[in-house]
Motif scaffolding. Structure first.
Motif, PDB file in Angstrom:
ATOM      1  N   LEU A  74      32.028 -76.308 -18.308  1.00 58.71           N
ATOM      2  CA  LEU A  74      31.575 -76.567 -16.936  1.00 58.71           C
ATOM      3  C   LEU A  74      30.825 -77.889 -16.823  1.00 58.71           C
ATOM      4  CD1 LEU A  74      30.363 -72.983 -15.967  1.00 58.71           C
ATOM      5  CD2 LEU A  74      32.417 -74.170 -15.152  1.00 58.71           C
ATOM      6  N   SER A  75      30.273 -78.386 -17.916  1.00 62.38           N
ATOM      7  CA  SER A  75      29.538 -79.653 -17.859  1.00 62.38           C
ATOM      8  C   SER A  75      30.434 -80.869 -18.062  1.00 62.38           C
ATOM      9  CB  SER A  75      28.395 -79.657 -18.883  1.00 62.38           C
ATOM     10  OG  SER A  75      28.906 -79.627 -20.193  1.00 62.38           O
ATOM     11  N   ALA A  76      31.580 -80.704 -18.716  1.00 59.40           N
ATOM     12  CA  ALA A  76      32.470 -81.851 -18.957  1.00 59.40           C
ATOM     13  C   ALA A  76      32.966 -82.502 -17.658  1.00 59.40           C
ATOM     14  CB  ALA A  76      33.635 -81.435 -19.852  1.00 59.40           C
ATOM     15  N   PRO A  77      33.286 -81.740 -16.604  1.00 59.77           N
ATOM     16  CA  PRO A  77      33.687 -82.427 -15.360  1.00 59.77           C
ATOM     17  C   PRO A  77      32.564 -83.274 -14.751  1.00 59.77           C
ATOM     18  CG  PRO A  77      34.402 -80.156 -15.304  1.00 59.77           C
ATOM     19  CD  PRO A  77      33.516 -80.313 -16.501  1.00 59.77           C
ATOM     20  N   LEU A  78      31.323 -82.891 -15.000  1.00 63.62           N
ATOM     21  CA  LEU A  78      30.206 -83.723 -14.527  1.00 63.62           C
ATOM     22  C   LEU A  78      30.242 -85.070 -15.232  1.00 63.62           C
ATOM     23  CD1 LEU A  78      27.361 -81.054 -14.495  1.00 63.62           C
ATOM     24  CD2 LEU A  78      28.654 -81.943 -12.542  1.00 63.62           C
ATOM     25  N   GLN A  79      30.468 -85.028 -16.557  1.00 63.57           N
ATOM     26  CA  GLN A  79      30.598 -86.268 -17.309  1.00 63.57           C
ATOM     27  C   GLN A  79      31.780 -87.078 -16.782  1.00 63.57           C
ATOM     28  OE1 GLN A  79      28.880 -88.022 -19.770  1.00 63.57           O
ATOM     29  NE2 GLN A  79      30.441 -89.503 -19.209  1.00 63.57           N
ATOM     30  N   MET A  91      32.423-102.132 -13.299  1.00 64.61           N
ATOM     31  CA  MET A  91      33.532-103.091 -13.352  1.00 64.61           C
ATOM     32  C   MET A  91      33.610-103.908 -12.072  1.00 64.61           C
ATOM     33  SD  MET A  91      36.636-101.186 -15.370  1.00 64.61           S
ATOM     34  CE  MET A  91      36.752 -99.778 -14.277  1.00 64.61           C
ATOM     35  N   ARG A  92      33.388-103.265 -10.946  1.00 66.68           N
ATOM     36  CA  ARG A  92      33.450-103.962  -9.664  1.00 66.68           C
ATOM     37  C   ARG A  92      32.336-105.003  -9.547  1.00 66.68           C
ATOM     38  NH1 ARG A  92      36.811-101.712  -6.103  1.00 66.68           N
ATOM     39  NH2 ARG A  92      35.688-102.542  -4.321  1.00 66.68           N
ATOM     40  N   CYS A  93      31.201-104.747 -10.195  1.00 67.82           N
ATOM     41  CA  CYS A  93      30.051-105.665 -10.136  1.00 67.82           C
ATOM     42  C   CYS A  93      29.947-106.556 -11.371  1.00 67.82           C
ATOM     43  CB  CYS A  93      28.763-104.860  -9.962  1.00 67.82           C
ATOM     44  SG  CYS A  93      28.693-103.969  -8.400  1.00 67.82           S
ATOM     45  N   LYS A  94      30.986-106.492 -12.230  1.00 67.65           N
ATOM     46  CA  LYS A  94      31.040-107.308 -13.446  1.00 67.65           C
ATOM     47  C   LYS A  94      29.815-107.088 -14.331  1.00 67.65           C
ATOM     48  CE  LYS A  94      34.093-110.726 -11.364  1.00 67.65           C
ATOM     49  NZ  LYS A  94      34.748-109.732 -10.605  1.00 67.65           N
ATOM     50  N   GLN A  95      29.461-105.817 -14.527  1.00 66.04           N
ATOM     51  CA  GLN A  95      28.346-105.435 -15.383  1.00 66.04           C
ATOM     52  C   GLN A  95      28.887-104.671 -16.591  1.00 66.04           C
ATOM     53  OE1 GLN A  95      25.953-103.095 -12.725  1.00 66.04           O
ATOM     54  NE2 GLN A  95      24.970-104.878 -11.830  1.00 66.04           N
ATOM     55  N   PRO A  96      28.092-104.555 -17.653  1.00 66.42           N
ATOM     56  CA  PRO A  96      28.545-103.811 -18.827  1.00 66.42           C
ATOM     57  C   PRO A  96      28.732-102.327 -18.505  1.00 66.42           C
ATOM     58  CG  PRO A  96      26.524-105.042 -19.307  1.00 66.42           C
ATOM     59  CD  PRO A  96      26.791-105.168 -17.837  1.00 66.42           C
ATOM     60  N   LEU A  97      29.674-101.713 -19.195  1.00 67.02           N
ATOM     61  CA  LEU A  97      29.918-100.280 -19.015  1.00 67.02           C
ATOM     62  C   LEU A  97      28.875 -99.491 -19.795  1.00 67.02           C
ATOM     63  CD1 LEU A  97      33.797-100.178 -19.428  1.00 67.02           C
ATOM     64  CD2 LEU A  97      32.447-100.545 -17.358  1.00 67.02           C
ATOM     65  N   GLY A  98      28.515 -98.326 -19.271  1.00 64.54           N
ATOM     66  CA  GLY A  98      27.535 -97.480 -19.928  1.00 64.54           C
ATOM     67  C   GLY A  98      28.183 -96.508 -20.905  1.00 64.54           C
ATOM     68  N   ALA A  99      27.357 -95.923 -21.730  1.00 57.82           N
ATOM     69  CA  ALA A  99      27.826 -94.900 -22.666  1.00 57.82           C
ATOM     70  C   ALA A  99      27.910 -93.564 -21.936  1.00 57.82           C
ATOM     71  CB  ALA A  99      26.854 -94.791 -23.839  1.00 57.82           C
ATOM     72  N   PRO A 100      28.801 -92.660 -22.387  1.00 56.99           N
ATOM     73  CA  PRO A 100      28.893 -91.341 -21.748  1.00 56.99           C
ATOM     74  C   PRO A 100      27.577 -90.569 -21.910  1.00 56.99           C
ATOM     75  CG  PRO A 100      30.647 -91.652 -23.371  1.00 56.99           C
ATOM     76  CD  PRO A 100      29.747 -92.830 -23.455  1.00 56.99           C
ATOM     77  N   ALA A 101      26.972 -90.208 -20.807  1.00 55.83           N
ATOM     78  CA  ALA A 101      25.647 -89.577 -20.817  1.00 55.83           C
ATOM     79  C   ALA A 101      25.658 -88.199 -21.478  1.00 55.83           C
ATOM     80  CB  ALA A 101      25.113 -89.471 -19.394  1.00 55.83           C
ATOM     81  N   LEU A 102      26.726 -87.438 -21.300  1.00 57.61           N
ATOM     82  CA  LEU A 102      26.757 -86.069 -21.824  1.00 57.61           C
ATOM     83  C   LEU A 102      27.533 -85.938 -23.128  1.00 57.61           C
ATOM     84  CD1 LEU A 102      27.235 -84.031 -18.526  1.00 57.61           C
ATOM     85  CD2 LEU A 102      25.142 -84.420 -19.825  1.00 57.61           C
ATOM     86  N   ALA A 103      27.931 -87.059 -23.728  1.00 60.45           N
ATOM     87  CA  ALA A 103      28.724 -86.980 -24.959  1.00 60.45           C
ATOM     88  C   ALA A 103      27.933 -86.319 -26.087  1.00 60.45           C
ATOM     89  CB  ALA A 103      29.200 -88.361 -25.379  1.00 60.45           C
TER      90      ALA A 103
END
Length: 124
Positions: A74-79, A91-103
């Motif tokens: 149930l938490s994976a769809p939140l991720q 990507m739209r703002c040309k900023q670095p991508l974040g790490a998956p918070a719930l990984a």
């Protein structure tokens, strides 16, 4: 940002920022979203099957592993959703991508569910 025929794209919290990224990157982000959804389905199926099939495991440990797998499923769809939105906006703002918070919690929870099943086998 409006799409075809002047309709606003959903979710506006993502599409109203920055410029359109290269479509290949948006499609890769969508594939990652779908991978999280597949992971969710697998975790849910494992949790339901573990309890539903009444495998010969110690009953309390089997139930605990089943519940844990369903909660993780149930938490994976939140991720999936929040990760997709965060990365698309970045990507739209040309900023670095974040790490998956719930990984990390999903990884630890899956390992714990495996340990509960192992103990359930050993203590039956």
């Amino acid at each position: 940002m409006t799409g075809r025929r002047g309709r606003t794209r959903f979710p506006a919290s993502v599409y109203r920022h920055g410029d359109e990224p290269d479509p290949r990157f948006s499609l890769a982000n969508e594939r990652t979203f779908l991978a999280w959804i597949r992971t969710s389905l697998a975790l849910l199926a494992a949790g339901v099957a573990l309890e539903g099939l009444a495998l010969p495991l110690q009953p309390q440990l089997r139930l605990a592993a089943s519940v844990l797998l369903v909660v993780l499923g149930l938490s994976a769809p939140l991720q999936a959703w929040f990760g997709w939105a965060r990365d698309e906006r970045a990507m739209r703002c040309k900023q670095p991508l974040g790490a998956p918070a719930l990984a990390a919690p999903l990884t630890a929870g899956t390992a714990l569910a495996g340990l509960l099943v192992l103990l359930g086998l050993l203590l039956r």
